[in-house]
Design an enzyme around this catalytic site. Structure first.
Site, PDB file in Angstrom:
ATOM      1  CB  CYS A  11     -13.251  16.981  -2.010  1.00 33.16           C
ATOM      2  SG  CYS A  11     -14.957  16.642  -2.438  1.00 33.16           S
ATOM      3  CD  GLU A  65      -1.001   3.078  -6.456  1.00 32.69           C
ATOM      4  OE1 GLU A  65      -0.830   3.765  -5.450  1.00 32.69           O
ATOM      5  OE2 GLU A  65      -0.345   2.053  -6.697  1.00 32.69           O
ATOM      6  CD  GLU A  73       3.217   2.786  -9.782  1.00 34.87           C
ATOM      7  OE1 GLU A  73       3.476   2.389  -8.630  1.00 34.87           O
ATOM      8  OE2 GLU A  73       2.617   3.843 -10.030  1.00 34.87           O
ATOM      9  CD1 TRP A 119       6.721   5.905   0.492  1.00 36.50           C
ATOM     10  CD2 TRP A 119       5.024   6.993   1.484  1.00 36.50           C
ATOM     11  NE1 TRP A 119       5.731   6.102  -0.444  1.00 36.50           N
ATOM     12  CE2 TRP A 119       4.692   6.762   0.124  1.00 36.50           C
ATOM     13  CE3 TRP A 119       4.100   7.662   2.298  1.00 36.50           C
ATOM     14  CZ2 TRP A 119       3.464   7.188  -0.418  1.00 36.50           C
ATOM     15  CZ3 TRP A 119       2.888   8.082   1.757  1.00 36.50           C
ATOM     16  CH2 TRP A 119       2.582   7.848   0.406  1.00 36.50           C
TER      17      TRP A 119
HETATM   18  C1  GLA Z   1       2.224   3.612  -5.841  1.00 36.68           C
HETATM   19  C2  GLA Z   1       2.122   4.835  -6.694  1.00 36.68           C
HETATM   20  C3  GLA Z   1       3.441   5.421  -7.056  1.00 36.68           C
HETATM   21  C4  GLA Z   1       4.359   5.391  -5.903  1.00 36.68           C
HETATM   22  C5  GLA Z   1       4.482   4.014  -5.351  1.00 36.68           C
HETATM   23  C6  GLA Z   1       5.378   3.971  -4.148  1.00 36.68           C
HETATM   24  O1  GLA Z   1       2.207   2.424  -6.485  1.00 36.68           O
HETATM   25  O2  GLA Z   1       1.370   4.659  -7.848  1.00 36.68           O
HETATM   26  O3  GLA Z   1       3.232   6.744  -7.453  1.00 36.68           O
HETATM   27  O4  GLA Z   1       3.847   6.233  -4.928  1.00 36.68           O
HETATM   28  O5  GLA Z   1       3.232   3.566  -4.936  1.00 36.68           O
HETATM   29  O6  GLA Z   1       4.807   4.537  -3.008  1.00 36.68           O
HETATM   30 ZN    ZN Z   2     -15.734  16.105  -0.345  1.00 36.71          ZN
END
Ligand code: GLA
Ligand code: ZN
Length: 667
Positions: free
Chosen positions: A106, A141, A302, A310
């Site tokens: 959280c 992210e 990235e 996955w």
């Molecule tokens: C995202 C994340 C990474 C990795 C890639 C692939 O961009 O920032 O850590 O998890 O996706 O899933």
């Molecule tokens: Zn919460």
């Protein structure tokens, strides 16, 4: 510069040196480390071990490679969750999620925030004087790993406090939300629910504020970390890896605390479900959006460098695509590109999210392609240093408030704010016309054309801004469902398009949601099907440009044009088909005095990036076929395909599948 995300903790120490040497040979100057390594750094409450990370930083530093450290707060360790299970997030149905995956936290929980402060400050203090550490990525992210954010008691408490700050009194909230409907009037803030599962839908006003609250919570969560790093590491930069148009957090707000924005660019999407060859506009649009956030250069933190996936796996990038996508990122404003990831992991959820190196660790074709890319594009990046990135002449107004409002009430089940924007973006893109994305607080005056898609929610400021833009000579293109609601998501009790009526010179007394209903428009002698929605327009000063083709509103205006004050305002009341949209955009561009960019066949993108030192023209073939492009005479070739076959004539350039060509001018 170029670099890569590296996870030395996945590999035996004896491999590290060869990794560093291979990275150096690839021309990498920067590596991102540690953004999921909380447990390796703090294996138990208050117990820290930086020795392994120190060694990696040192080893990379010895090869001339700098480090961006990720704060590891996206992966709270098991000991922390075991000790404080309340930091686990709660779902919309009220059940608590489990440890596992990542981001199982959280964002409002006090104990979690304290633990975050401890790990971040410890890292910041430890690395503030390390000569190889240059900056930080906060978390990873933020917001977007979650299907939904958290609905725990702590979040409820903070939601109430947020509402109280926003509305002051409960009466003000009741009025703003229209809670009289279905007897939902509150007498205390503490009565207000989070949007938990309920027999029917929640009040759209509550839902919109919930989106804003959860977004603000993430911004606040990032701010805590940024403040600590700034406090301890005065010389270091702070950034965060954004995810293009992912919608959980208002990136216009999240970027405010950062030195620059970074972005994660996966042109084939999450698991490559749409195939190996995608339209160039799809990967270009998020790049233009990211550049627009701070209206300047950015980093790719990235960049896809292998098959993504996955549990299911997308296609392997075709030879040349990694290089092509890297060039595209730079063309649209990236100053640094870090590939994701160095070596494909043998374990964990992302075993099949492929890196530059395969599982075996033996450098293969992807490694060689990356090394070649770096060799070729390093000098290009060098030549792009200095000065601002020049503004485009076309702006697209993007707002999270509109995005969320349409998520809450899409009207038509297939109506999506982003898809709608994408259809128009593609029209500019295929003409190689550069576009800037702007937010609500950005200046419009510098643009010759503003596309304001579905300006559903309005407030005085936004109305004044768009009116002033047209008054002062701008060309404004707006679309269906504009001027419908106030900023609290309540419908205005006025004739549509509300406060925009005068600018567009129209009224919209009626509308039709096109569900199981066929409609079309007639425009310049062609008739084409339209979809999703139809605003049935009456002109009040504007001229009809297209009319509906069928049904009880046949011949009523669907598109209008209004010369108003010094400018022109276009209104499009429906989702057009490709042919009419194409013609309409041509007309609007002409009225704004904007010509097409460099002329290329479909699938070949032409982008010009400028700096103090001149301009670079990128010609990028996103298709799996050779394409013939007219040779850009006014430019000096800087990089031509090795096997550039001569075209039919001297003036042609043949770009093989996925190939790139670069040209320079000026400077
Ligand atoms: C995202 C994340 C990474 C990795 C890639 C692939 O961009 O920032 O850590 O998890 O996706 O899933
Ligand atoms: Zn919460």
């Amino acid at each position: 510069m170029f670099g890569v995300a590296y996870y030395p903790e996945h590999w035996p120490r004896r491999r590290w040196k060869s990794d560093a040497l291979l990275m150096k040979r690839a021309g990498f100057k920067v590596v991102r480390l540690a953004e999921f390594a909380w447990e390796k750094i703090e294996p138990d409450d208050g117990v820290f071990d930086f020795s392994w990370l120190d060694d990696v930083v040192e080893l990379l530093g010895a090869e001339g490679i700098d480090v961006v450290l990720g704060t590891p707060t996206a992966a709270p360790p098991a000991w922390l969750v075991e000790k404080h299970p309340n930091i686990l997030p709660v779902r919309r149905d009220g059940t608590r999620m489990s440890f596992g995956g990542r981001h199982h936290n959280c964002h409002s929980n006090d104990i979690f925030r304290e633990s975050v402060e401890i790990i971040v400050r410890s890292m910041a203090v430890h690395y503030r004087d390390n000569p190889h550490v240059k900056g930080w990525q906060v978390d990873n992210e933020l917001g977007n790993s979650h299907e939904e954010l958290c609905y725990c008691d702590s979040c409820r408490y903070h939601f109430h406090a947020w509402l109280q700050r926003k509305y002051g009194t409960i009466d003000a909230l009741n009025a703003a939300w229209g809670t009289v409907f279905w007897s939902q009037t509150y007498t205390h803030f503490t009565q207000i629910p989070m949007p938990l599962a309920t027999p029917n839908s929640h009040n759209p006003a509550l839902l919109l504020d919930w989106h804003r609250f959860t977004s603000d919570l993430i911004v606040d969560f990032q701010r805590i970390q940024v403040a600590i790093i700034r406090d301890e590491c005065r010389e270091h930069f702070v950034t965060h890896n954004f995810m293009g148009f992912a919608g959980k957090v208002d990136y216009h707000l999240l970027c405010g605390d950062l030195d620059f924005v970074s972005h994660d660019q996966y042109p084939l999407g999450f698991e490559g479900e749409s195939g190996a060859v995608r339209p160039a506009a799809e990967s270009a649009m998020p790049l233009d959006f990211i550049r627009g956030l701070k209206s300047t250069r950015f980093w790719i933190m990235e960049q896809q460098s292998g098959a993504a996936g996955w549990e299911t796996i997308g296609p392997t990038p075709r030879p040349g695509q990694i290089r092509l996508w890297t060039a595209q990122s730079i063309a649209h404003g990236a100053d640094a590109v870090l590939f994701f990831r160095w070596r494909t992991s043998p374990s964990g959820t992302e075993q099949y999210w492929h890196g530059i190196l395969p599982h075996s660790g033996d450098p293969g074709a992807r490694y060689e392609e990356v090394a070649k890319t770096v060799r070729e594009l390093d000098p290009v990046l060098e030549s792009l240093k200095g000065g601002d990135i020049r503004k485009s002449r076309v702006a697209i107004l993007f707002s999270y408030d509109q995005l969320w409002a349409f998520d809450i009430q899409p009207h038509h089940p297939d109506l999506r704010y982003l898809d709608h924007i994408g259809r128009y973006y593609s029209e500019f893109h295929r003409r190689n016309i550069a576009v800037d994305f702007v937010g609500l607080s950005d200046e419009l005056a510098a643009y010759d054309l503003v596309f304001a898609p579905m300006v559903f929610l309005v407030n005085d400021e936004l109305v004044a801004k768009l009116r002033a833009y047209v008054e002062n000579g701008g060309v404004l293109l707006a679309t269906m469902r504009s001027g419908v609601k106030d900023w609290n998501n309540g419908v205005l009790s006025e004739m549509l398009p509300g406060p925009f009526g005068r600018v567009f010179g129209i009224q919209i007394p009626d509308y039709d949601c096109l569900r199981g209903v066929t409609q079309g428009v007639r425009y310049e002698g062609i008739e084409e099907t339209v979809s999703l929605w139809a605003d049935i327009i009456e002109t009040a000063g504007a001229a009809p440009v297209a009319v509906y083709a069928k049904d009880y509103y046949a011949d009523r205006p669907a598109i209008t044009e209004h010369a108003w004050e010094a400018g022109t305002a276009y209104y499009v009341g429906t989702e057009l088909g490709d042919a009419v949209r194409r013609r309409l955009v041509a007309r609007v561009l002409e009225s704004a005095g904007i010509e097409n960019g460099y002329d290329t066949p479909d699938g070949v993108e032409a982008v010009v990036r400028s700096s103090d030192r001149g301009e670079v023209l990128f010609l990028l073939n996103h298709t799996d076929q050779a394409q013939i492009v007219p040779f850009p005479d006014a430019w000096r070739p800087a990089l031509l395909p090795d096997d550039a076959a001569p075209g039919e004539s001297e003036e042609d350039l043949v770009l093989p599948a996925f190939e790139i060509a670069l040209f320079t001018r000026g400077g």
